[in-house]
Scaffold this active site. Structure first.
Site, mmCIF file in Angstrom:
data_model
loop_
_atom_site.group_PDB
_atom_site.id
_atom_site.type_symbol
_atom_site.label_atom_id
_atom_site.label_comp_id
_atom_site.label_asym_id
_atom_site.label_seq_id
_atom_site.Cartn_x
_atom_site.Cartn_y
_atom_site.Cartn_z
ATOM 1 N N ASN A 116 0.807 -1.216 0.000
ATOM 2 C CA ASN A 116 0.000 0.000 0.000
ATOM 3 C C ASN A 116 0.842 1.270 0.000
ATOM 4 O OD1 ASN A 116 -2.693 -1.276 0.316
ATOM 5 N ND2 ASN A 116 -1.850 -1.959 2.269
ATOM 6 N N THR A 144 2.724 -8.480 -1.441
ATOM 7 C CA THR A 144 2.609 -8.488 0.010
ATOM 8 C C THR A 144 2.121 -9.846 0.480
ATOM 9 O OG1 THR A 144 1.405 -7.621 1.946
ATOM 10 C CG2 THR A 144 0.330 -7.396 -0.173
ATOM 11 N N ASP A 146 0.639 -10.250 3.208
ATOM 12 C CA ASP A 146 -0.562 -10.004 4.008
ATOM 13 C C ASP A 146 -1.846 -10.039 3.195
ATOM 14 O OD1 ASP A 146 0.831 -9.663 6.439
ATOM 15 O OD2 ASP A 146 1.304 -7.598 5.917
ATOM 16 N N MET A 192 1.977 -14.108 10.590
ATOM 17 C CA MET A 192 1.964 -12.695 10.248
ATOM 18 C C MET A 192 0.551 -12.238 9.902
ATOM 19 S SD MET A 192 5.423 -12.385 7.941
ATOM 20 C CE MET A 192 7.040 -12.447 8.697
ATOM 21 N N GLY A 193 0.345 -10.938 9.980
ATOM 22 C CA GLY A 193 -0.958 -10.343 9.688
ATOM 23 C C GLY A 193 -1.283 -9.304 10.740
ATOM 24 N N TYR A 299 10.169 -14.899 9.707
ATOM 25 C CA TYR A 299 10.730 -14.828 8.359
ATOM 26 C C TYR A 299 10.589 -16.137 7.578
ATOM 27 C CZ TYR A 299 13.040 -10.244 8.686
ATOM 28 O OH TYR A 299 13.305 -8.905 8.765
ATOM 29 N N LEU A 300 10.498 -17.263 8.297
ATOM 30 C CA LEU A 300 10.381 -18.543 7.610
ATOM 31 C C LEU A 300 9.139 -18.585 6.717
ATOM 32 C CD1 LEU A 300 11.307 -21.012 10.500
ATOM 33 C CD2 LEU A 300 12.802 -20.055 8.732
ATOM 34 N N GLN A 301 8.083 -17.880 7.133
ATOM 35 C CA GLN A 301 6.846 -17.882 6.344
ATOM 36 C C GLN A 301 7.051 -17.283 4.965
ATOM 37 O OE1 GLN A 301 3.341 -16.492 9.034
ATOM 38 N NE2 GLN A 301 5.235 -15.896 10.047
ATOM 39 N N ARG A 302 7.723 -16.157 4.928
ATOM 40 C CA ARG A 302 7.819 -15.422 3.665
ATOM 41 C C ARG A 302 9.064 -15.784 2.844
ATOM 42 N NH1 ARG A 302 9.038 -9.585 6.505
ATOM 43 N NH2 ARG A 302 11.280 -9.490 6.054
#
Length: 422
Positions: A116, A144, A146, A192-193, A299-302
């Site tokens: 955004n 993103t 998110d 995350m979120g 960070y592992l998520q992304r």
């Protein structure tokens, strides 16, 4: 027959904010599409700060194979940053500096790959270009984890983190189930979120039915009800023998405060969250006495490119290619967005949308996607989410058993201007 001359000038590409498992696929889409059109691409080192500092990378020095390898390499190949440009009135000097850098290096197209805030920056630069009589075409490129960008059906980067979250929830739950009799009764996964619970919702794809994990999903769209949460945990453990909880980092209490507020803020003005999972775990231990484990993938998520969604990787590449097509067609202040044309089988296409409808807007989970008790996802949410995690796009692996990721040379362009104080 007359041959069509190639466009004059250079294209500048920059990555912004938190990276994703597939943002480099977008970079590959940009660079490969520009090469076909005969347009040289510079990349800003560390995002918009690289443009301000005149730290520009010449991607023409990279081989075709190296650029192609970006499609399966996580991280941000050229570096990213969390740096928000203020309004034109508050800090006109930064925007004018960008135009000076563009003019010095004959940058005629600027592609800003972010969320955004980045869409807002691209919009403002396009407006200043007109005011300063400099012909610059600015395209926002969506990215993103998110999934909170307006207009686009989904955001490149989200599908892969959704797949990672659903798979991790499933695998960890199988572990918990096998140990629940004598050990862990409650497992809490924090995802995350900050303001939108899309990633938490994706965990719901791990299973269906009251006894299937995750048994409880906590969304930032619903205020946290401690009593209802504890009652749900207790009832689940008594019925199933164990309970998996997935919580969004942006979980709020009844007063609208983050449960895990750490008291600091990042460069975009966002609160730094200190970890909602340990807060919930302590609550479960204190009130119910259950043994627990919690995990914070962070960070592992992304960065989990090894588990990327093929759908997501394809979309990430497609928006990069489309951004170049739009820029060279003379379009300005737009973003290539994903349009869903069918759920089953899943079909999508790319269209342009004005940045004025995207900048600084935030797409949250529709109320129809959340169950009445607020602890799960509905069939409508499954119809939306399920196609986004479809397909596998594994990276190539080497003899050492590790993925073969690429590190670019990132040859810098010689500066032409005086240093800028950032």
């Amino acid at each position: 027959m007359a041959t069509k001359s190639k466009p004059e000038g250079r294209l500048l590409y920059a990555q912004s904010g938190g990276v994703t498992a597939v943002i480099n696929a977008t970079a590959a889409g940009v660079i490969e599409a520009a090469r076909v059109k005969g347009v040289p691409v510079y990349a800003a080192h560390n995002g918009i700060l690289g443009a301000l500092r005149e730290e520009l990378i010449d991607t023409t020095k990279e081989t075709k194979a190296a650029i192609a390898a970006l499609r399966h390499t996580p991280g941000g190949a050229f570096g990213s940053c969390r740096y928000k440009l203020k309004s034109l009135d508050a800090n006109r000097a930064e925007y004018e500096r960008l135009i000076d850098v563009f003019r010095a290096h004959d940058i005629r197209w600027f592609l800003y790959n972010g969320g955004n805030d980045s869409a807002d920056t691209a919009l403002k630069i396009s407006q200043l270009g007109k005011a300063m009589n400099y012909d610059i075409r600015c395209i926002g490129v969506p990215k993103t984890v998110d999934n909170d960008l307006a207009v686009t059906d989904c955001c490149p980067g989200f599908g892969s983190v959704a797949k990672y979250t659903a798979v991790s929830t499933l695998e960890a739950s199988l572990d918990v189930a096998s140990m629940a009799d004598t050990s862990t009764k409650v497992f809490i996964l924090e995802v995350m979120g900050r303001h939108a619970g899309w990633i938490a919702a994706a965990a719901g794809l791990a299973g269906e039915g009251a006894d299937a994990p995750p048994h409880i999903i906590l969304f930032p769209e619903r205020p946290f009800d401690e009593a209802a949460f504890l009652a749900k945990v207790k009832a689940t453990v008594e019925r199933v023998g164990w309970c998996t909880v997935v919580a969004s980092e942006g979980l709020l209490n009844a007063e609208g405060q983050f449960l895990a507020e750490a008291g600091t803020r990042d460069a975009f003005g966002h609160s730094q969250l200190g970890g909602v999972a340990p807060v919930l775990a302590a609550l479960v231990k204190e009130k119910l006495g259950y043994k627990y484990h919690w995990a914070l993938p962070d960070y592992l998520q992304r960065s989990a490119r090894h588990l990327a969604s093929k759908t997501d990787a394809d979309q990430a590449y497609a928006v990069g290619k489309a951004a170049v097509d739009y820029a060279l067609a003379g379009m300005n202040a737009v973003m290539p967005v994903i349009v869903r044309t069918n759920d089953a089988p899943y079909r999508w296409k790319i269209e342009s949308a004005p940045l004025t409808k995207i900048a600084n807007r935030e797409k949250k989970m529709p109320a129809s996607f959340l169950t009445k008790d607020g602890f799960g996802i509905t069939a409508a949410a499954r119809r939306y989410l399920a196609p986004l995690i479809q397909g596998e796009a594994p990276p190539p692996y080497g003899k050492n058993g590790l993925p073969q990721y690429i590190t670019l040379k990132n040859a810098m362009v010689a500066r032409k201007l005086e240093p800028f104080g950032k």
